[in-house]
Design a protein around this motif. Structure first.
Motif: not given
Length: 224
Positions: A116-132
């Protein structure tokens, strides 16, 4: 290859995660049943929040094409969760009461909080990198233990799902999305993507350790 670079930097931990005693005992059939049930309950909690983070990535996507791809990812996850709920869990012996009474373990809580932190404070790239890492580690686990043949049928069924060609193709698509985002990122965003990926790898190891030890809170935590 950006993803290869991300993974290469945590190569030792990646292998330690694939060789964690939880995974090895799952593969040979010696995993304690209670630890398996515990894992499934916590994984269901984790995936319910994983899906919500995917929804956030849909909003972050810069083009309708990317948004559509992430909607497909979300729908595949929903169908997989539904299949588990309707078929696999009942056969294993888990009931609706088990899920209604489940409380998130510390690691499951912290891992989802990271996403959630990555998705709320990051970008699309950061979010999907966290999910990968969630996708990619399980794909590698499926390949690594493909010929192990667990003595426990339910464990083997779970392992087989990760080496399934459809799942492997989903993982390749997710890697391509991260590659695409990384190729367009500036130095700061690329560093954040790498950090998000690396923390998720740490949390993947911790998730298996959590299940193996049936981790609980040390204090009194009440959830509503």
């Amino acid at each position: 290859m950006f993803v290869h670079g991300f993974q290469e930097e945590v190569g030792d931990l990646w292998q330690e995660t694939l060789c964690h005693p939880f995974v090895q005992s799952l593969a040979d059939g010696t995993l304690e049943k209670e630890a398996f049930y515990y894992y499934l309950l916590q994984d269901d909690y984790y995936l319910s929040h994983f899906e919500k983070v995917i929804e956030k990535s849909v909003v972050q996507a810069g083009t309708e094409e990317l948004a559509a791809e992430m909607r497909q990812v979300r729908e595949r996850l929903r169908q997989s969760e539904l299949l588990m709920r309707e078929q696999f869990y009942p056969r294993v012996g888990l009931t609706e009461r088990d899920f209604s009474e489940r409380k998130p373990a510390p690691t499951a809580y912290h891992y989802t909080s990271h996403l959630y932190r990555m998705a709320d404070f990051g970008s699309f790239g950061v979010t999907i990198a966290a999910l990968l890492p969630c996708y990619a580690l399980y794909a590698d686990m499926g390949k690594m233990y493909e010929t192990a043949r667990s003595s426990e049928p339910f464990y083997q069924e779970l392992l087989d799902s990760y080496v399934d060609e459809n799942y492997q193709q989903v993982v390749l698509k997710q890697k391509r999305l991260v590659e695409q985002a990384a190729s367009m990122a500036d130095a700061r965003e690329l560093a954040l993507m790498k950090q998000a990926f690396h923390i998720s790898v740490e949390m993947e190891w911790a998730f298996f350790d959590m299940a193996y030890k049936k981790q609980n809170w040390r204090g009194s935590v009440n959830y509503v």
